[in-house]
Structures are given as C-alpha cells and as structure tokens.
Scaffold this motif. Structure first.
Motif, PDB file in Angstrom:
ATOM      1  N   HIS A  34      38.808  42.349  36.731  1.00 33.14           N
ATOM      2  CA  HIS A  34      40.036  42.749  37.437  1.00 33.14           C
ATOM      3  C   HIS A  34      41.164  43.222  36.529  1.00 33.14           C
ATOM      4  O   HIS A  34      42.306  43.384  36.991  1.00 33.14           O
ATOM      5  CB  HIS A  34      40.516  41.580  38.320  1.00 33.14           C
ATOM      6  CG  HIS A  34      39.449  41.096  39.244  1.00 33.14           C
ATOM      7  ND1 HIS A  34      38.868  41.916  40.186  1.00 33.14           N
ATOM      8  CD2 HIS A  34      38.826  39.896  39.341  1.00 33.14           C
ATOM      9  CE1 HIS A  34      37.931  41.228  40.832  1.00 33.14           C
ATOM     10  NE2 HIS A  34      37.888  40.007  40.332  1.00 33.14           N
ATOM     11  N   GLY A  35      40.880  43.402  35.264  1.00 28.15           N
ATOM     12  CA  GLY A  35      41.889  43.968  34.352  1.00 28.15           C
ATOM     13  C   GLY A  35      43.045  43.025  34.072  1.00 28.15           C
ATOM     14  O   GLY A  35      44.128  43.473  33.686  1.00 28.15           O
ATOM     15  N   THR A  36      42.839  41.724  34.263  1.00 29.26           N
ATOM     16  CA  THR A  36      43.873  40.752  33.902  1.00 29.26           C
ATOM     17  C   THR A  36      43.722  40.443  32.403  1.00 29.26           C
ATOM     18  O   THR A  36      42.738  40.855  31.779  1.00 29.26           O
ATOM     19  CB  THR A  36      43.724  39.465  34.728  1.00 29.26           C
ATOM     20  OG1 THR A  36      42.348  39.036  34.667  1.00 29.26           O
ATOM     21  CG2 THR A  36      44.108  39.694  36.180  1.00 29.26           C
ATOM     22  N   ARG A  37      44.677  39.727  31.839  1.00 28.37           N
ATOM     23  CA  ARG A  37      44.560  39.358  30.422  1.00 28.37           C
ATOM     24  C   ARG A  37      44.164  37.892  30.310  1.00 28.37           C
ATOM     25  O   ARG A  37      44.806  37.021  30.904  1.00 28.37           O
ATOM     26  CB  ARG A  37      45.894  39.608  29.692  1.00 28.37           C
ATOM     27  CG  ARG A  37      45.773  39.267  28.196  1.00 28.37           C
ATOM     28  CD  ARG A  37      46.831  39.967  27.388  1.00 28.37           C
ATOM     29  NE  ARG A  37      48.175  39.428  27.554  1.00 28.37           N
ATOM     30  CZ  ARG A  37      48.606  38.279  27.015  1.00 28.37           C
ATOM     31  NH1 ARG A  37      47.788  37.528  26.303  1.00 28.37           N
ATOM     32  NH2 ARG A  37      49.850  37.884  27.203  1.00 28.37           N
ATOM     33  N   HIS A  38      43.107  37.651  29.567  1.00 31.30           N
ATOM     34  CA  HIS A  38      42.597  36.287  29.401  1.00 31.30           C
ATOM     35  C   HIS A  38      43.421  35.567  28.335  1.00 31.30           C
ATOM     36  O   HIS A  38      43.402  35.970  27.172  1.00 31.30           O
ATOM     37  CB  HIS A  38      41.113  36.375  28.999  1.00 31.30           C
ATOM     38  CG  HIS A  38      40.499  35.065  28.645  1.00 31.30           C
ATOM     39  ND1 HIS A  38      39.310  34.948  27.976  1.00 31.30           N
ATOM     40  CD2 HIS A  38      40.913  33.786  28.880  1.00 31.30           C
ATOM     41  CE1 HIS A  38      39.017  33.686  27.794  1.00 31.30           C
ATOM     42  NE2 HIS A  38      39.967  32.954  28.332  1.00 31.30           N
ATOM     43  N   MET A  71      43.021  34.984  44.525  1.00 35.40           N
ATOM     44  CA  MET A  71      44.486  35.174  44.593  1.00 35.40           C
ATOM     45  C   MET A  71      44.983  35.935  43.353  1.00 35.40           C
ATOM     46  O   MET A  71      45.799  36.851  43.457  1.00 35.40           O
ATOM     47  CB  MET A  71      45.194  33.826  44.713  1.00 35.40           C
ATOM     48  CG  MET A  71      45.041  33.187  46.100  1.00 35.40           C
ATOM     49  SD  MET A  71      45.732  31.523  46.178  1.00 35.40           S
ATOM     50  CE  MET A  71      47.489  31.870  46.128  1.00 35.40           C
ATOM     51  N   ALA A  72      44.462  35.545  42.188  1.00 31.67           N
ATOM     52  CA  ALA A  72      44.878  36.236  40.958  1.00 31.67           C
ATOM     53  C   ALA A  72      44.435  37.703  40.986  1.00 31.67           C
ATOM     54  O   ALA A  72      45.107  38.577  40.432  1.00 31.67           O
ATOM     55  CB  ALA A  72      44.306  35.510  39.746  1.00 31.67           C
ATOM     56  N   ARG A  73      43.317  37.943  41.644  1.00 31.16           N
ATOM     57  CA  ARG A  73      42.845  39.341  41.779  1.00 31.16           C
ATOM     58  C   ARG A  73      43.853  40.162  42.586  1.00 31.16           C
ATOM     59  O   ARG A  73      44.218  41.271  42.180  1.00 31.16           O
ATOM     60  CB  ARG A  73      41.471  39.357  42.475  1.00 31.16           C
ATOM     61  CG  ARG A  73      41.040  40.735  42.983  1.00 31.16           C
ATOM     62  CD  ARG A  73      39.554  40.780  43.303  1.00 31.16           C
ATOM     63  NE  ARG A  73      39.130  39.799  44.288  1.00 31.16           N
ATOM     64  CZ  ARG A  73      39.143  39.991  45.614  1.00 31.16           C
ATOM     65  NH1 ARG A  73      39.587  41.132  46.111  1.00 31.16           N
ATOM     66  NH2 ARG A  73      38.729  39.046  46.433  1.00 31.16           N
ATOM     67  N   HIS A  74      44.322  39.648  43.719  1.00 30.92           N
ATOM     68  CA  HIS A  74      45.294  40.397  44.530  1.00 30.92           C
ATOM     69  C   HIS A  74      46.573  40.651  43.733  1.00 30.92           C
ATOM     70  O   HIS A  74      47.129  41.736  43.772  1.00 30.92           O
ATOM     71  CB  HIS A  74      45.628  39.628  45.808  1.00 30.92           C
ATOM     72  CG  HIS A  74      44.451  39.418  46.697  1.00 30.92           C
ATOM     73  ND1 HIS A  74      43.626  40.441  47.108  1.00 30.92           N
ATOM     74  CD2 HIS A  74      43.949  38.289  47.264  1.00 30.92           C
ATOM     75  CE1 HIS A  74      42.659  39.959  47.873  1.00 30.92           C
ATOM     76  NE2 HIS A  74      42.846  38.658  47.987  1.00 30.92           N
ATOM     77  N   LEU A  75      47.025  39.613  43.024  1.00 31.98           N
ATOM     78  CA  LEU A  75      48.272  39.743  42.260  1.00 31.98           C
ATOM     79  C   LEU A  75      48.141  40.799  41.161  1.00 31.98           C
ATOM     80  O   LEU A  75      49.104  41.510  40.855  1.00 31.98           O
ATOM     81  CB  LEU A  75      48.649  38.385  41.647  1.00 31.98           C
ATOM     82  CG  LEU A  75      49.123  37.345  42.670  1.00 31.98           C
ATOM     83  CD1 LEU A  75      49.011  35.929  42.102  1.00 31.98           C
ATOM     84  CD2 LEU A  75      50.569  37.627  43.080  1.00 31.98           C
ATOM     85  N   SER A  76      46.931  40.911  40.612  1.00 29.53           N
ATOM     86  CA  SER A  76      46.737  41.853  39.495  1.00 29.53           C
ATOM     87  C   SER A  76      46.883  43.303  39.933  1.00 29.53           C
ATOM     88  O   SER A  76      47.087  44.180  39.111  1.00 29.53           O
ATOM     89  CB  SER A  76      45.369  41.624  38.848  1.00 29.53           C
ATOM     90  OG  SER A  76      44.352  42.098  39.707  1.00 29.53           O
ATOM     91  N   LYS A  77      46.791  43.549  41.248  1.00 26.86           N
ATOM     92  CA  LYS A  77      46.954  44.931  41.730  1.00 26.86           C
ATOM     93  C   LYS A  77      48.415  45.355  41.700  1.00 26.86           C
ATOM     94  O   LYS A  77      48.737  46.533  41.660  1.00 26.86           O
ATOM     95  CB  LYS A  77      46.397  45.058  43.149  1.00 26.86           C
ATOM     96  CG  LYS A  77      44.884  44.942  43.169  1.00 26.86           C
ATOM     97  CD  LYS A  77      44.348  45.011  44.579  1.00 26.86           C
ATOM     98  CE  LYS A  77      42.880  44.609  44.589  1.00 26.86           C
ATOM     99  NZ  LYS A  77      42.462  44.079  45.881  1.00 26.86           N
ATOM    100  N   ALA A  78      49.326  44.367  41.746  1.00 25.25           N
ATOM    101  CA  ALA A  78      50.760  44.693  41.801  1.00 25.25           C
ATOM    102  C   ALA A  78      51.511  44.282  40.537  1.00 25.25           C
ATOM    103  O   ALA A  78      52.640  44.728  40.317  1.00 25.25           O
ATOM    104  CB  ALA A  78      51.392  44.000  43.018  1.00 25.25           C
ATOM    105  N   HIS A  79      50.912  43.432  39.702  1.00 25.24           N
ATOM    106  CA  HIS A  79      51.637  42.885  38.543  1.00 25.24           C
ATOM    107  C   HIS A  79      50.722  42.802  37.322  1.00 25.24           C
ATOM    108  O   HIS A  79      49.494  42.871  37.444  1.00 25.24           O
ATOM    109  CB  HIS A  79      52.138  41.461  38.863  1.00 25.24           C
ATOM    110  CG  HIS A  79      52.989  41.379  40.078  1.00 25.24           C
ATOM    111  ND1 HIS A  79      54.315  41.764  40.096  1.00 25.24           N
ATOM    112  CD2 HIS A  79      52.701  40.973  41.344  1.00 25.24           C
ATOM    113  CE1 HIS A  79      54.802  41.584  41.312  1.00 25.24           C
ATOM    114  NE2 HIS A  79      53.852  41.113  42.093  1.00 25.24           N
ATOM    115  N   GLU A  80      51.366  42.582  36.182  1.00 27.62           N
ATOM    116  CA  GLU A  80      50.605  42.286  34.966  1.00 27.62           C
ATOM    117  C   GLU A  80      50.286  40.785  35.029  1.00 27.62           C
ATOM    118  O   GLU A  80      51.205  39.959  35.082  1.00 27.62           O
ATOM    119  CB  GLU A  80      51.504  42.596  33.766  1.00 27.62           C
ATOM    120  CG  GLU A  80      50.850  42.388  32.436  1.00 27.62           C
ATOM    121  CD  GLU A  80      51.870  42.476  31.294  1.00 27.62           C
ATOM    122  OE1 GLU A  80      52.996  42.978  31.493  1.00 27.62           O
ATOM    123  OE2 GLU A  80      51.527  41.995  30.200  1.00 27.62           O
TER     124      GLU A  80
END
Ligand code: NDP
Length: 290
Positions: free
Chosen positions: A42-46, A15-24
């Motif tokens: 997925h380029g999210t921030r840890h 779910m966090a992966r999908h969200l990362s495509k549209a949001h920070e």
C-alpha cells in the motif's frame, strides 16, 4: 499530513490502507513482517523502530486493550511533539483512557478515543461506525482524518465516552447472541428446522443483528470463521461490567452476560471466534448445531 499507525491487526491493517490513500502513513507493528507487507502492498512507510512514529502530527493506535496502548505511550512519550493528536481506535477502557489523556496532555498532546464497530468487513469496506470521545475541536480533527475509514462518525462526549459506549454496545450484542442461540436450540430440540426457525425469528419480534447476520452462517450453514476474537469480546464485556459497578448500577443481565462469556472463553480458549459461544450453549445442553 503524516500519520503514524500502530497495530496492523485484523482491523488496523485495512484502516491504515484507507488512510494511505489520503495521507503519508508510517506503519509500525509488533510483528514487523506485517508492516513490511503493508508498506509493499500500500505504499506506506515501514517504521523499523517504534521511535520513528513519534514525530507525526497524528498517531493512531489499534491494539487489543488499553494496556498495550499505554505501553506504547510509555515508549513514545518523551519524544512526542506538542500539538500532536493521539487517536486511540482500540476498544479500550474509558477510565484508563482518561489517565492516558492526562499523561499526554502534560506533553501538549491531544487525545481522542475513537473505537469502531462494523467488524473486519466494515474495516475492509470503509463502512465502520466510529464513536468518539474528547474535546470538540480534537474530535473535529480526528473526524477529518478517520472519515476515510468509516461511514458514521459520532462525537459521543468527553474523553472516554467513545470507549464507554463501545463496550456497552458490544455487551448488548453478546447478550443477544447468547439468548438467541438458547432459543434456537430449544426450537431445534423441539424438532423445528433451523432454516424455518431463523426465518420466523427474522420476520418477527426476536429479530436482531445476531439472528439476521451473525448466527445463520454458523448454525444453519455450519461455517465458523474467525472474525472477532472471543478474547476481545470478553474484554469489552468485562469493562462494561466494571463501568456498571463504578456507576452503582443494578445490572443483573450484564453481570450474567459477563460470567457466561468468561466461562465460554475459559472453555474455548483465546483463539476462538466470539460467535462460538453458541457452541457452549449447545454443549450445556449435551447437544450440537450439526
Ligand atoms: P488483532 O488481534 O487482529 O490485532 C491486534 C494488533 O495488536 C496486532 O497488530 C498485534 O500485533 C498488536 N499487538 C498485540 N499485542 C501487542 C503488544 N503487546 N504490543 C504491541 N502490539 C501488540 O485485533 P483486532 O484488529 O481484531 O482488534 C483490535 C481492536 O479493535 C481490539 O480492541 C478489538 O476489540 C477492536 N475491534 C475488533 C473488531 C473485529 O471484528 N476484529 C471489531 C471492532 C473492534 P501482532 O501482529 O504482532 O500480533
């Protein structure tokens, strides 16, 4: 928009992966390695510390139960900004959620319960059904955000309504898995081939998600993957049972289902998959699905 996502388990990770495509997206997980991997993949921030999740406009929790959600709320409460939206995607307890919503409201934070159905495959493919409880304006905000994770998003009612309907539908599924397993076992003992028994069931009035999708791979093909912990399923059915009690409802089938699942959990342990209750049905008959 910045979103903090807390809980990268079987459901939360995709779910966090999908969200990362549209949001920070900022991710935090109890076991930090998962959050580090998510950031890398997925380029999210840890978020190294939970406190880093406090100042996002939206916070999403995807944890085992309302207890863990409340523990996270406790830790973040003092640092939350007014106007923040807290979306709890956990299959939680509606009564606890209502109290959580009040605590957050006192800090000017809005709460929407938004549990999901559709299993890990639905989370992976963004085809989840998401059922939401809360004020209409808050639910609209939550829909805008969660639409990248699901196909069907439904506003069920006020705060807690999403959590209530979620545990009730999972109870329907649990009871169906159990009774279907029992009847297929009787068919097997009578000498009917499992493939034929399933074929007839699925062409007739006993057809269900259990007979069409959940049981064939286990009972016919002998594959028993872990897709949804029995521990979580048992928790959902127990919450449903408490709701029935609270509503003074007469629900003998629900009560029986709750007892059967608790017995199965005691026998199989917390790491079992929910469909492994079919093994208990067989064991009760000194039989197996082999
Ligand atoms: P998992 O067990 O795979 O993941 C649980 C997550 O919660 C992990 O990130 C885990 O962290 C974290 N966690 C556990 N305990 C704590 C704690 N005390 N403090 C902080 N974090 C904690 O669960 P699922 O993703 O399968 O399920 C999550 C929710 O979604 C449950 O409510 C479940 O009922 C529901 N659900 C599950 C479905 C499924 O098919 N799996 C389908 C629909 C709903 P860590 O990595 O450190 O263990």
């Amino acid at each position: 928009m910045r979103i903090s996502f807390i809980g990268l388990g079987a459901m939360g990770y995709p779910m966090a992966r999908h969200l990362s495509k549209a949001h920070e997206v900022v991710v935090w997980n109890r076991t930090a390695e998962k959050a580090a991997r998510h950031a890398q993949e997925h380029g999210t921030r840890h978020a190294l510390h939970l406190s880093e999740c406090a100042d996002a406009g939206t916070i999403i929790t995807m944890l085992p139960t309302s207890k863990e959600v409340d523990e996270i709320v406790d830790q973040l409460l003092q640092d939350l900004k007014p106007g923040t939206l807290w979306i709890d995607a956990t299959s939680g307890d509606p009564n606890v959620s209502r109290e959580t919503a009040k605590r957050l409201e006192a800090r000017g934070v809005r709460f929407v319960d938004a549990p999901v159905t559709g299993a890990v495959v639905g989370a992976e493919n963004a085809t989840l059904t998401i059922m939401m409880g809360g004020d209409a304006a808050d639910v609209e905000r939550a829909k805008e955000i969660l639409q990248v994770c699901g196909k069907t998003l439904i506003h069920v009612g006020p705060t807690g309504a999403g959590h209530a309907i979620k545990v009730l539908t999972n109870t329907i599924m649990g009871a169906t898995v159990w009774i279907t397993s029992e009847c297929l076992l009787v068919a097997k003992r009578f000498g009917i081939d499992m493939k034929t028994a399933l074929e007839v069931t699925n062409a007739g009035s006993g057809r269900s998600n259990a007979s069409e999708n959940l049981l064939p791979m286990r009972l016919r093909d002998h594959q028993w993957p872990l897709v949804f912990k029995l521990l979580h399923h048992d928790k959902d059915i127990r919450i449903a049972s408490q709701l029935a009690h609270q509503q003074h409802a007469s629900t003998p089938m629900l009560a029986l289902t709750q007892h059967l699942f608790s017995a199965a959990l005691n026998e199989l342990g917390p790491d079992a998959d929910y469909i492994e209750v079919a093994k208990i049905v067989a064991k009760m008959n000194n039989s197996s699905w082999e």
